[in-house]
Design a protein around this motif. Structure first.
Motif, short mmCIF file in Angstrom:
data_model
loop_
_atom_site.label_atom_id
_atom_site.label_comp_id
_atom_site.label_asym_id
_atom_site.label_seq_id
_atom_site.Cartn_x
_atom_site.Cartn_y
_atom_site.Cartn_z
N ARG A 183 82.21 -31.32 30.26
CA ARG A 183 81.13 -31.61 29.33
C ARG A 183 79.81 -31.02 29.84
NH1 ARG A 183 81.09 -33.75 24.17
NH2 ARG A 183 82.83 -35.06 24.84
N MET A 184 79.52 -31.23 31.11
CA MET A 184 78.27 -30.76 31.69
C MET A 184 78.19 -29.24 31.70
SD MET A 184 76.88 -31.32 35.59
CE MET A 184 78.31 -30.43 36.25
N GLU A 185 79.23 -28.59 32.19
CA GLU A 185 79.18 -27.15 32.36
C GLU A 185 79.20 -26.41 31.03
OE1 GLU A 185 81.87 -25.76 35.43
OE2 GLU A 185 81.64 -27.65 36.51
N SER A 186 79.97 -26.90 30.07
CA SER A 186 80.00 -26.23 28.77
C SER A 186 78.68 -26.41 28.04
CB SER A 186 81.16 -26.77 27.92
OG SER A 186 81.01 -28.16 27.66
N THR A 187 78.07 -27.58 28.19
CA THR A 187 76.76 -27.81 27.56
C THR A 187 75.71 -26.88 28.15
OG1 THR A 187 77.28 -30.13 27.12
CG2 THR A 187 74.95 -29.51 27.12
N LEU A 188 75.69 -26.75 29.47
CA LEU A 188 74.74 -25.85 30.12
C LEU A 188 74.99 -24.40 29.71
CD1 LEU A 188 74.69 -27.41 33.70
CD2 LEU A 188 72.79 -27.40 32.07
N ALA A 189 76.25 -24.02 29.64
CA ALA A 189 76.57 -22.64 29.29
C ALA A 189 76.15 -22.32 27.85
CB ALA A 189 78.07 -22.38 29.46
N ARG A 190 76.36 -23.27 26.94
CA ARG A 190 75.95 -23.03 25.55
C ARG A 190 74.44 -22.88 25.44
NH1 ARG A 190 79.91 -26.96 24.32
NH2 ARG A 190 78.29 -28.55 24.16
N GLY A 191 73.72 -23.60 26.29
CA GLY A 191 72.27 -23.49 26.31
C GLY A 191 71.75 -22.35 27.17
N ARG A 192 72.68 -21.51 27.64
CA ARG A 192 72.33 -20.35 28.48
C ARG A 192 71.55 -20.78 29.71
NH1 ARG A 192 73.57 -15.92 25.57
NH2 ARG A 192 72.47 -14.54 27.01
N ARG A 193 71.99 -21.88 30.29
CA ARG A 193 71.39 -22.40 31.51
C ARG A 193 72.35 -22.17 32.69
NH1 ARG A 193 66.91 -25.16 30.64
NH2 ARG A 193 67.04 -26.25 32.63
N PRO A 194 71.84 -22.24 33.92
CA PRO A 194 72.66 -21.87 35.09
C PRO A 194 73.71 -22.92 35.44
CG PRO A 194 70.52 -22.63 35.80
CD PRO A 194 70.45 -22.56 34.30
N TRP A 195 74.85 -22.86 34.77
CA TRP A 195 75.86 -23.89 34.95
C TRP A 195 76.54 -23.85 36.31
CZ3 TRP A 195 80.86 -22.47 35.95
CH2 TRP A 195 81.21 -21.16 35.64
N PHE A 196 76.71 -22.66 36.88
CA PHE A 196 77.48 -22.56 38.13
C PHE A 196 76.79 -23.24 39.30
CE2 PHE A 196 79.00 -19.91 41.82
CZ PHE A 196 80.27 -20.46 41.87
N PRO A 197 75.54 -22.90 39.63
CA PRO A 197 74.89 -23.61 40.74
C PRO A 197 74.67 -25.08 40.45
CG PRO A 197 73.32 -22.17 39.62
CD PRO A 197 74.68 -21.84 39.07
N VAL A 198 74.41 -25.43 39.19
CA VAL A 198 74.22 -26.84 38.85
C VAL A 198 75.50 -27.63 39.10
CG1 VAL A 198 73.78 -28.46 36.96
CG2 VAL A 198 72.35 -26.43 37.22
N ALA A 199 76.64 -27.03 38.75
CA ALA A 199 77.93 -27.69 38.99
C ALA A 199 78.17 -27.91 40.48
CB ALA A 199 79.06 -26.87 38.39
N LEU A 200 77.83 -26.92 41.29
CA LEU A 200 77.99 -27.09 42.73
C LEU A 200 77.06 -28.15 43.28
CD1 LEU A 200 78.38 -23.38 43.96
CD2 LEU A 200 80.16 -25.06 43.43
N LEU A 201 75.83 -28.21 42.78
CA LEU A 201 74.90 -29.24 43.23
C LEU A 201 75.36 -30.63 42.79
CD1 LEU A 201 71.47 -27.49 42.59
CD2 LEU A 201 72.50 -28.03 44.81
N ALA A 202 75.95 -30.73 41.60
CA ALA A 202 76.50 -32.01 41.16
C ALA A 202 77.64 -32.45 42.07
CB ALA A 202 76.98 -31.90 39.71
N GLU A 203 78.50 -31.51 42.43
CA GLU A 203 79.59 -31.82 43.37
C GLU A 203 79.03 -32.29 44.70
OE1 GLU A 203 82.82 -29.38 46.08
OE2 GLU A 203 82.30 -28.56 44.11
N ALA A 204 78.02 -31.59 45.20
CA ALA A 204 77.42 -31.96 46.49
C ALA A 204 76.80 -33.35 46.41
CB ALA A 204 76.37 -30.93 46.89
N ALA A 205 76.14 -33.67 45.29
CA ALA A 205 75.52 -34.98 45.14
C ALA A 205 76.57 -36.09 45.14
CB ALA A 205 74.71 -35.02 43.85
#
Length: 247
Positions: free
Chosen positions: A89-111
């Motif tokens: 849900r998070m990554e597809s939403t970011l991708a549709r909004g042309r936002r940086p989904w890859f680093p955000v996903a890694l930061l979410a994992e780290a958190a």
């Protein structure tokens, strides 16, 4: 911002594979017979536990015939599935909004991994944790790995899923001179990446077991994994810009 490509992306995925090995070593060796990333193992543990045993079980014992608990694998599996849904849900939403989904996903994992470390930080040796705290740590780690698997699927780097090595080992041997299958990459230059993938998982498992063997507390091992993933995420923007400049 899409993920970087080429050698940079391969290095990132290999690093994440090492982290997987470290985390599964920590969970299996200190939190009971449970994996937080390799869910195939948990499915098998559940199957073994659900099947009726030939020997009578002790009163109230939700355990395998060999004495292995089934509650922890069930918690890990459920949390992993929740993490996969959250990550998608998070990554597809970011991708549709042309936002940086890859680093955000890694930061979410780290958190999430940092949260798992915090949940067990002041509780003493992991083997002595009460069930509630142990399950909380397992669940947070498994949610993080569910998010990771979505990230790896979206990146779709061949032979670098970061959590599953069975198919990579099959491809490694099938496309080697021993197998010689051109359809699976024989003489296509894929051997180094496949060896790197398998070696990273093995190395991560060895590293995690070594740290635990030295007496490193489980929360510290998980925190080190979180820091590694976060540092990797912070490198992504520069690597992605570098790809754009090269293109």
């Amino acid at each position: 911002m899409e993920p970087p490509s080429g050698a940079a992306l391969t290095a990132i995925m290999v690093c994440l594979t090492v982290v997987t090995g470290v985390l599964d070593a920590a969970s299996f060796l200190t939190l009971g017979h449970v994996f937080t990333a390799t869910q195939t193992g948990n499915l098998l543990f559940l199957g073994f536990g659900i099947a009726p045993s030939l020997e009578p079980r002790p009163a109230g014992g939700a355990s395998l015939p060999g004495g292995l608990p089934v509650a922890a694998p069930a918690v890990s599996l459920g949390a992993f599935l929740a993490g996969a849904a959250l990550g998608a849900r998070m990554e597809s939403t970011l991708a549709r909004g042309r936002r940086p989904w890859f680093p955000v996903a890694l930061l979410a994992e780290a958190a999430l991994l940092a949260g798992a470390a915090a949940a067990g930080w002041d509780a003493g040796p992991a083997q002595d944790w009460p069930a509630g705290r142990r399950f909380a740590v397992i669940a947070l780690m498994a949610v993080a790995m569910g998010v990771r698997n979505v990230t790896a699927l979206r990146v779709a780097t061949p032979d670098l899923t970061t959590t599953v090595e069975t198919r990579v080992m099959t491809a490694l041997m099938s496309a080697s001179p021993l197998g010689g299958d051109r359809r699976l990459g024989y003489r296509a230059g894929l051997l180094p990446r496949r060896i790197g993938s398998v070696g990273a998982m093995l190395g991560g498992g060895l590293l995690g077991a070594w740290l635990i063997g030295l007496g490193t507390r489980t929360p510290l091992v998980v925190l080190l994994a979180a820091v590694t993933v976060a540092a990797t995420a912070l490198l992504v923007p520069g690597l992605s810009h570098g790809r754009g400049a090269d293109g």
